[in-house]
Scaffold this motif. Structure first.
Motif, short mmCIF file in Angstrom:
data_model
loop_
_atom_site.label_atom_id
_atom_site.label_comp_id
_atom_site.label_asym_id
_atom_site.label_seq_id
_atom_site.Cartn_x
_atom_site.Cartn_y
_atom_site.Cartn_z
N LEU A 39 29.30 27.22 117.09
CA LEU A 39 29.71 28.17 116.07
C LEU A 39 30.01 27.47 114.75
N THR A 40 29.46 28.01 113.68
CA THR A 40 29.74 27.52 112.34
C THR A 40 30.92 28.31 111.80
N ILE A 41 31.93 27.61 111.28
CA ILE A 41 33.05 28.32 110.67
C ILE A 41 33.21 27.97 109.19
N ILE A 42 32.29 27.17 108.67
CA ILE A 42 32.37 26.77 107.26
C ILE A 42 32.25 27.99 106.34
N GLN A 43 31.48 29.00 106.77
CA GLN A 43 31.30 30.18 105.93
C GLN A 43 32.62 30.89 105.65
N VAL A 44 33.61 30.73 106.53
CA VAL A 44 34.91 31.38 106.32
C VAL A 44 35.55 30.85 105.03
N THR A 45 35.41 29.57 104.77
CA THR A 45 35.97 28.98 103.56
C THR A 45 35.32 29.58 102.31
N VAL A 46 34.01 29.78 102.37
CA VAL A 46 33.28 30.40 101.25
C VAL A 46 33.74 31.84 101.07
N ILE A 47 33.90 32.56 102.16
CA ILE A 47 34.32 33.97 102.11
C ILE A 47 35.73 34.08 101.52
N ILE A 48 36.61 33.17 101.89
CA ILE A 48 37.98 33.17 101.34
C ILE A 48 37.93 32.96 99.82
N ALA A 49 37.10 32.02 99.38
CA ALA A 49 36.94 31.79 97.93
C ALA A 49 36.46 33.06 97.24
N ALA A 50 35.51 33.75 97.85
CA ALA A 50 34.96 34.97 97.25
C ALA A 50 36.01 36.07 97.16
N ILE A 51 36.82 36.21 98.20
CA ILE A 51 37.85 37.26 98.22
C ILE A 51 38.98 36.93 97.24
N VAL A 52 39.46 35.70 97.27
CA VAL A 52 40.63 35.33 96.47
C VAL A 52 40.28 35.10 95.00
N LEU A 53 39.13 34.46 94.75
CA LEU A 53 38.78 34.05 93.38
C LEU A 53 37.67 34.87 92.74
N GLY A 54 36.88 35.57 93.53
CA GLY A 54 35.81 36.39 92.96
C GLY A 54 34.43 35.82 93.20
N MET A 55 33.44 36.54 92.69
CA MET A 55 32.04 36.24 92.96
C MET A 55 31.59 34.87 92.46
N LYS A 56 31.94 34.55 91.22
CA LYS A 56 31.49 33.27 90.64
C LYS A 56 32.02 32.08 91.43
N ASP A 57 33.30 32.10 91.73
CA ASP A 57 33.90 30.98 92.45
C ASP A 57 33.47 30.95 93.91
N GLY A 58 33.26 32.12 94.51
CA GLY A 58 32.71 32.17 95.86
C GLY A 58 31.33 31.54 95.91
N ALA A 59 30.52 31.82 94.89
CA ALA A 59 29.18 31.23 94.80
C ALA A 59 29.27 29.71 94.59
N ILE A 60 30.25 29.26 93.80
CA ILE A 60 30.42 27.81 93.56
C ILE A 60 30.77 27.10 94.87
N VAL A 61 31.74 27.63 95.62
CA VAL A 61 32.13 27.01 96.89
C VAL A 61 30.97 27.04 97.88
N GLY A 62 30.24 28.16 97.92
CA GLY A 62 29.04 28.23 98.76
C GLY A 62 28.00 27.21 98.32
N GLY A 63 27.87 27.03 97.01
CA GLY A 63 26.94 26.03 96.47
C GLY A 63 27.33 24.61 96.86
N VAL A 64 28.64 24.34 96.93
CA VAL A 64 29.10 23.01 97.37
C VAL A 64 28.62 22.76 98.80
N TRP A 65 28.80 23.75 99.67
CA TRP A 65 28.35 23.63 101.05
C TRP A 65 26.82 23.43 101.11
#
Length: 195
Positions: A39-65
Motif C-alpha cells: 500500500l502506498t500512503i504517500i498520496q495522503v501527504t499530498v491530499i493533506i496539502a491540497a485540503i489545508v493549503l489549496g490547489m496550488k500547494d497541493g500540486a507543488i507537494v504532489g510535484g515533489v513526490w
C-alpha cells in the motif's frame, strides 16, 4: 494574505514536502507491505496539502513526490521496470501533481457548502488517491503495454485484467485509507490555519 498566514503556509508546505522526501526514501514509511499488497500512503501527504493549503500547494507537494519518483528511476530504481516507466514524467510526475489538484477541487470548490467538512475531506482523500492509481496504471497500459506485460511474463490479453485487479485491490484499499486519514490529519491543521 496576512504575514502570519503566509508564514504558516510556507512552514506547512516545507514540512509536508520534507515528509514526502522521507516517505520516498525510508522503507515502510511511504509504502506499507500488507500480505500480497503493497500500500502506498504517500498520496495522503499530498491530499493533506491540497485540503489545508489549496490547489496550488497541493500540486507543488504532489510535484515533489513526482520529481523524486522521476529522479529515482534514473539513479536508484525501486524495481527493474522503474527505469523504463518512471523516467517518463507523464507517468511519474503528472499523476502526482493531479492528486493535489483533484483533492483541492473536490474539497474547496465542488463540494464546498454542500456537505460537512469531514465528509468533504474524506471524499477528497478517496478521489485524490484514485486519481493517482488510475492515471499511473492507465498510462502504463497506454504507453508501456508490451514491455510491462513482458516484465510480468504474461500475454498482452492478460495485462488489462491484471491492472484492473491492482486497482480493485491496492487502489481501493489505498483510497479507503486516504479517506480515513485525510480528515484525521487535515482537520487540526486547517483549524490552526484559520486562527
Amino acid at each position: 494574505m496576512n504575514k502570519k498566514n503566509k508564514t504558516f503556509r510556507i512552514v506547512i508546505l516545507g514540512m509536508l514536502s520534507s515528509i514526502i522526501i522521507i516517505q520516498t526514501t525510508i522503507p515502510f514509511l511511504g509504502y506499507i507491505p500488507m500480505g500480497p499488497l503493497s500500500l502506498t500512503i504517500i498520496q495522503v501527504t499530498v491530499i493533506i496539502a491540497a485540503i489545508v493549503l489549496g490547489m496550488k500547494d497541493g500540486a507543488i507537494v504532489g510535484g515533489v513526490w513526482g520529481m523524486i519518483t522521476f529522479i529515482r528511476a534514473f539513479v536508484a530504481p525501486t524495481s527493474p521496470i522503474a527505469p523504463l516507466i518512471f523516467t517518463n514524467p507523464l507517468v511519474s510526475v503528472l499523476p502526482r501533481i493531479l492528486i493535489g489538484v483533484v483533492a483541492a477541487y473536490v474539497f474547496h470548490r465542488m463540494l464546498s457548502g454542500k456537505l460537512n467538512e469531514t465528509v468533504r475531506m474524506s471524499i477528497a482523500g478517496v478521489l485524490g488517491s484514485l486519481t493517482n492509481t488510475i492515471l499511473v496504471l492507465g498510462l502504463i497500459y497506454l504507453l508501456y503495454r508490451e514491455p510491462y506485460a513482458n516484465f510480468l511474463k504474461m500475454d498482452m490479453e492478460q495485462l488489462l485484467p491484471a491492472l484492473l485487479t491492482i486497482v480493485a485491490t491496492n487502489g481501493i484499499t489505498e483510497a479507503i485509507l486516504s479517506g480515513v486519514l485525510a480528515p484525521i490529519i487535515s482537520k487540526p491543521l486547517l483549524k490552526l490555519r484559520r486562527k
